[in-house]
Design a protein around this motif. Structure first.
Motif, mmCIF file in Angstrom:
data_model
loop_
_atom_site.group_PDB
_atom_site.id
_atom_site.type_symbol
_atom_site.label_atom_id
_atom_site.label_comp_id
_atom_site.label_asym_id
_atom_site.label_seq_id
_atom_site.Cartn_x
_atom_site.Cartn_y
_atom_site.Cartn_z
ATOM 1 N N ARG A 202 0.838 -1.190 0.000
ATOM 2 C CA ARG A 202 0.000 0.000 0.000
ATOM 3 C C ARG A 202 0.881 1.252 0.000
ATOM 4 N N THR A 203 2.137 1.088 -0.404
ATOM 5 C CA THR A 203 3.077 2.196 -0.388
ATOM 6 C C THR A 203 2.607 3.352 -1.260
ATOM 7 N N ALA A 204 1.967 3.031 -2.380
ATOM 8 C CA ALA A 204 1.488 4.079 -3.282
ATOM 9 C C ALA A 204 0.318 4.854 -2.695
ATOM 10 N N ASN A 205 -0.367 4.279 -1.702
ATOM 11 C CA ASN A 205 -1.555 4.904 -1.114
ATOM 12 C C ASN A 205 -1.247 5.693 0.147
ATOM 13 N N VAL A 206 -0.331 5.185 0.959
ATOM 14 C CA VAL A 206 -0.074 5.743 2.289
ATOM 15 C C VAL A 206 1.099 6.721 2.233
ATOM 16 N N THR A 207 0.896 7.927 2.743
ATOM 17 C CA THR A 207 1.963 8.926 2.822
ATOM 18 C C THR A 207 2.703 8.750 4.142
ATOM 19 N N ILE A 208 4.021 8.585 4.077
ATOM 20 C CA ILE A 208 4.833 8.285 5.258
ATOM 21 C C ILE A 208 6.011 9.250 5.325
ATOM 22 N N ALA A 209 6.300 9.744 6.523
ATOM 23 C CA ALA A 209 7.504 10.544 6.761
ATOM 24 C C ALA A 209 8.074 10.154 8.116
ATOM 25 N N SER A 210 9.389 10.189 8.251
ATOM 26 C CA SER A 210 10.001 9.812 9.518
ATOM 27 C C SER A 210 11.344 10.514 9.694
ATOM 28 N N ILE A 211 11.708 10.701 10.951
ATOM 29 C CA ILE A 211 12.987 11.282 11.321
ATOM 30 C C ILE A 211 13.489 10.549 12.564
ATOM 31 N N SER A 212 14.787 10.626 12.836
ATOM 32 C CA SER A 212 15.347 9.975 14.025
ATOM 33 C C SER A 212 16.518 10.774 14.567
ATOM 34 N N SER A 213 16.700 10.677 15.888
ATOM 35 C CA SER A 213 17.836 11.310 16.548
ATOM 36 C C SER A 213 17.937 10.795 17.964
ATOM 37 N N ASN A 214 19.158 10.541 18.416
ATOM 38 C CA ASN A 214 19.442 10.221 19.824
ATOM 39 C C ASN A 214 18.591 9.094 20.385
ATOM 40 N N GLY A 215 18.483 7.992 19.655
ATOM 41 C CA GLY A 215 17.764 6.832 20.154
ATOM 42 C C GLY A 215 16.263 6.957 20.120
ATOM 43 N N VAL A 216 15.732 7.897 19.334
ATOM 44 C CA VAL A 216 14.292 8.069 19.176
ATOM 45 C C VAL A 216 13.994 8.262 17.699
ATOM 46 N N TYR A 217 12.977 7.528 17.202
ATOM 47 C CA TYR A 217 12.518 7.842 15.858
ATOM 48 C C TYR A 217 11.034 8.185 15.898
ATOM 49 N N ARG A 218 10.656 9.035 14.971
ATOM 50 C CA ARG A 218 9.270 9.502 14.867
ATOM 51 C C ARG A 218 8.779 9.249 13.454
ATOM 52 N N VAL A 219 7.574 8.756 13.344
ATOM 53 C CA VAL A 219 6.999 8.481 12.036
ATOM 54 C C VAL A 219 5.572 9.010 11.994
ATOM 55 N N GLU A 220 5.216 9.631 10.894
ATOM 56 C CA GLU A 220 3.852 10.088 10.654
ATOM 57 C C GLU A 220 3.330 9.416 9.389
ATOM 58 N N ALA A 221 2.027 9.177 9.367
ATOM 59 C CA ALA A 221 1.427 8.557 8.183
ATOM 60 C C ALA A 221 0.011 9.070 7.988
ATOM 61 N N ALA A 222 -0.344 9.265 6.726
ATOM 62 C CA ALA A 222 -1.722 9.551 6.325
ATOM 63 C C ALA A 222 -2.220 8.328 5.571
ATOM 64 N N ILE A 223 -3.195 7.643 6.148
ATOM 65 C CA ILE A 223 -3.704 6.392 5.586
ATOM 66 C C ILE A 223 -5.093 6.641 5.020
ATOM 67 N N PRO A 224 -5.268 6.567 3.717
ATOM 68 C CA PRO A 224 -6.600 6.791 3.150
ATOM 69 C C PRO A 224 -7.610 5.789 3.706
ATOM 70 N N TRP A 225 -8.805 6.264 4.010
ATOM 71 C CA TRP A 225 -9.854 5.370 4.500
ATOM 72 C C TRP A 225 -10.175 4.278 3.491
ATOM 73 N N THR A 226 -9.873 4.520 2.214
ATOM 74 C CA THR A 226 -10.128 3.510 1.197
ATOM 75 C C THR A 226 -9.296 2.254 1.414
ATOM 76 N N VAL A 227 -8.156 2.375 2.125
ATOM 77 C CA VAL A 227 -7.346 1.191 2.437
ATOM 78 C C VAL A 227 -8.154 0.205 3.277
ATOM 79 N N PHE A 228 -9.011 0.740 4.153
ATOM 80 C CA PHE A 228 -9.837 -0.094 5.026
ATOM 81 C C PHE A 228 -11.258 -0.264 4.490
ATOM 82 N N GLY A 229 -11.580 0.359 3.371
ATOM 83 C CA GLY A 229 -12.929 0.289 2.845
ATOM 84 C C GLY A 229 -13.938 0.967 3.744
#
Length: 280
Positions: A202-229
């Protein structure tokens, strides 16, 4: 577990542990406070019967409420910028700190501990996840991304219809998100494992961004409701769980442990998941 068997479920053979979210994370409504214990889950990977999917989400009745953790997703009138920046969010933060799999591989909260924020609009379900992880390792791709540092979302879109069902069916979804391979600056992926009939990238559908520093990573995602119907609306309730997989073994593709927002969470048993409510 046997991840390649027909109609099987990823991450099924889980060592179930109960633990208390650390004080550094916010408390959750109805969160238990047990002593840490560990029991071995069953060794058989279940065959899952697939039933016909409903056309859209069904609002749960007032009696169909999970007894465990409740997560509220706030309506976002302004779409969040998907850039991996956690501090831009103002919605409540929920802990994902219960070790449900691989307790023997889990050292302490510096090894694996998470928290997340969640929101929605008419187009997407939005998540922001902050993970304390002393070693980021993600070398897998596609189907195998759970065998690296990653995020997993479980969603039962018909909470009322199969409230007492302890087996997965075709309205239960398991979506994985890789923050990046081999690091958070690398290739990001989304993969749907379940329902089996709809599995695949579903990589083409879901928008993903992430960053990391000092033993912590953060990820954000926008998942279209169509993925779940799903056609979302305020007041709808879903079965829900957010999990975080950990791999500290560089050079090896393996899922060493998994922490989630729900004590006693079992992938193959939706009655052990928490509840997600859309609020506006």
């Amino acid at each position: 577990s046997n991840q390649k068997a027909t109609n099987t479920v990823v991450n099924q053979n889980q060592t179930v542990a109960t633990s208390t979210p650390p004080s550094s994370l916010p408390s959750v409504t109805n969160s238990p406070n047990p002593t840490v214990t560990s029991t071995q889950a069953g060794s058989n990977v279940p065959t899952v019967a697939v039933t016909q999917k409903p056309s859209q989400a069904i609002t749960s009745s007032t009696t169909a409420k999970r007894s465990g953790t409740k997560v509220s997703a706030s309506f976002l009138s302004k779409k969040p910028v998907i850039d991996g920046v956690w501090d831009e969010w103002t919605t409540p933060a929920y802990p994902a700190a219960y070790v449900n799999f691989g307790l023997n591989n889990w050292a302490d909260k510096t090894d694996l501990e998470g928290s997340f924020r969640i929101g929605w609009d008419n187009d997407n379900l939005y998540i922001a996840v902050k993970v304390i992880d002393d070693k980021y390792v993600q070398q897998a791709s596609g189907y195998d991304i759970y065998m690296g540092d990653s995020v997993e979302i479980l969603l039962d879109r018909d909470l009322a219809g199969d409230f007492n069902s302890s087996e997965l069916n075709a309205d239960d979804f398991q979506l994985g998100i890789s923050p990046g391979n081999p690091n958070t600056s690398g290739v990001k992926e989304a993969y749907l494992w379940f329902p089996k009939s709809s599995s695949g990238s579903r990589t083409a559908n879901v928008t993903i961004a992430s960053i990391s520093s000092n033993g912590v990573y953060r990820v954000e995602a926008a998942i279209p409701w169509t993925v779940f119907g799903v056609t979302p609306a305020s007041g709808q309730s879903y079965g829900f769980s957010l999990g975080i997989s950990d791999n500290d073994a560089e050079g090896t593709i393996i899922q060493q442990s998994l922490a989630s927002n729900q004590v006693g969470r079992r992938l193959s048993n939706p009655t052990t998941w928490s509840e997600l409510v859309l609020v506006k």
